[in-house]
Design a protein around this motif. Structure first.
Motif, PDB file in Angstrom:
ATOM      1  N   SER A  11      11.584  25.421  -4.383  1.00 28.59           N
ATOM      2  CA  SER A  11      12.208  25.151  -2.812  1.00 28.59           C
ATOM      3  C   SER A  11      11.573  26.030  -1.818  1.00 28.59           C
ATOM      4  N   VAL A  12      10.476  26.970  -2.233  1.00 28.00           N
ATOM      5  CA  VAL A  12       9.823  27.852  -1.245  1.00 28.00           C
ATOM      6  C   VAL A  12       8.760  26.896  -0.789  1.00 28.00           C
ATOM      7  N   PRO A  13       8.769  27.230   0.705  1.00 26.84           N
ATOM      8  CA  PRO A  13       7.687  26.463   1.474  1.00 26.84           C
ATOM      9  C   PRO A  13       6.377  27.213   1.407  1.00 26.84           C
ATOM     10  N   PRO A  14       5.105  26.442   1.748  1.00 30.33           N
ATOM     11  CA  PRO A  14       4.266  27.251   1.728  1.00 30.33           C
ATOM     12  C   PRO A  14       3.994  28.091   3.136  1.00 30.33           C
ATOM     13  N   SER A  15       3.319  29.254   3.087  1.00 26.57           N
ATOM     14  CA  SER A  15       3.246  30.181   4.140  1.00 26.57           C
ATOM     15  C   SER A  15       2.683  29.620   5.255  1.00 26.57           C
ATOM     16  N   GLY A  16       1.846  28.679   5.116  1.00 24.27           N
ATOM     17  CA  GLY A  16       1.199  27.991   6.538  1.00 24.27           C
ATOM     18  C   GLY A  16       0.171  27.012   5.912  1.00 24.27           C
ATOM     19  N   ARG A  33      -5.074  27.382  -2.480  1.00 25.52           N
ATOM     20  CA  ARG A  33      -4.348  27.288  -3.426  1.00 25.52           C
ATOM     21  C   ARG A  33      -2.833  27.999  -2.768  1.00 25.52           C
ATOM     22  N   ARG A  34      -1.831  27.390  -3.626  1.00 22.97           N
ATOM     23  CA  ARG A  34      -0.518  27.904  -3.046  1.00 22.97           C
ATOM     24  C   ARG A  34       0.178  28.673  -4.374  1.00 22.97           C
ATOM     25  N   CYS A  35       0.749  29.650  -4.134  1.00 22.62           N
ATOM     26  CA  CYS A  35       1.578  30.635  -5.002  1.00 22.62           C
ATOM     27  C   CYS A  35       2.842  29.822  -5.364  1.00 22.62           C
ATOM     28  N   ILE A  41      -0.464  31.062   0.588  1.00 17.84           N
ATOM     29  CA  ILE A  41      -1.630  30.373   0.595  1.00 17.84           C
ATOM     30  C   ILE A  41      -2.761  31.226   0.544  1.00 17.84           C
ATOM     31  N   GLY A  42      -3.781  30.972  -0.371  1.00 18.39           N
ATOM     32  CA  GLY A  42      -4.805  31.865  -0.585  1.00 18.39           C
ATOM     33  C   GLY A  42      -6.073  31.071  -0.867  1.00 18.39           C
ATOM     34  N   PRO A  91       5.118  20.986   3.122  1.00 12.23           N
ATOM     35  CA  PRO A  91       3.857  19.948   2.685  1.00 12.23           C
ATOM     36  C   PRO A  91       3.291  20.703   1.277  1.00 12.23           C
ATOM     37  N   THR A  92       2.645  19.750   0.632  1.00 19.00           N
ATOM     38  CA  THR A  92       2.103  20.133  -0.542  1.00 19.00           C
ATOM     39  C   THR A  92       0.466  20.264  -0.364  1.00 19.00           C
TER      40      THR A  92
END
Length: 117
Positions: A11-16, A33-35, A41-42, A91-92
């Motif tokens: 449920s957590v969205p990406p940081s940007g 990459r997404r945690c 996002i890193g 978004p994925t």
């Protein structure tokens, strides 16, 4: 699909749309990459700064997913292997018009020589 809820919160969205730390320092990345725990996002390990792995090490968040268009894999740092995961909140992936490497305007002309093997 069964997954470890302690390391994946769908449920957590990406940081940007780009690497958090690279955006703060005017850096650049090869892939993102997404945690799966917090949405951070890193940049990937081939990128100069390797922020996704640094985030995992400092936060204890053990699983990432690709944040690239057309990729839907998950990586578990604990086992150093790919794993299955759930559908994440959109978004994925980064915007399709964002170049790889990116972001536009910050990638050096000699970017290939600055990548980590």
């Amino acid at each position: 699909m069964k997954y470890d809820e302690s390391v994946i919160d769908p449920s957590v969205p990406p940081s940007g749309t780009g690497c958090v730390e690279c955006e703060q320092t005017s850096g650049w990345w090869l892939h993102l990459r997404r945690c799966t725990a917090c949405g951070h996002i890193g940049c990937c390990d081939n990128s100069p700064a390797q922020h996704a792995t640094k985030h995992a090490a400092s936060s204890g968040h053990a699983v990432i997913s690709s944040f690239e268009p057309g990729e839907d894999w998950f990586w578990d740092y604990r086992t150093e292997s790919f794993m299955n995961g759930p559908k994440l909140t959109a978004p994925t992936h980064h915007p399709a018009d964002q170049p790889t490497p990116g972001p536009r305007g910050r990638v050096p002309a000699n970017w290939q020589s600055e990548l980590n093997p």
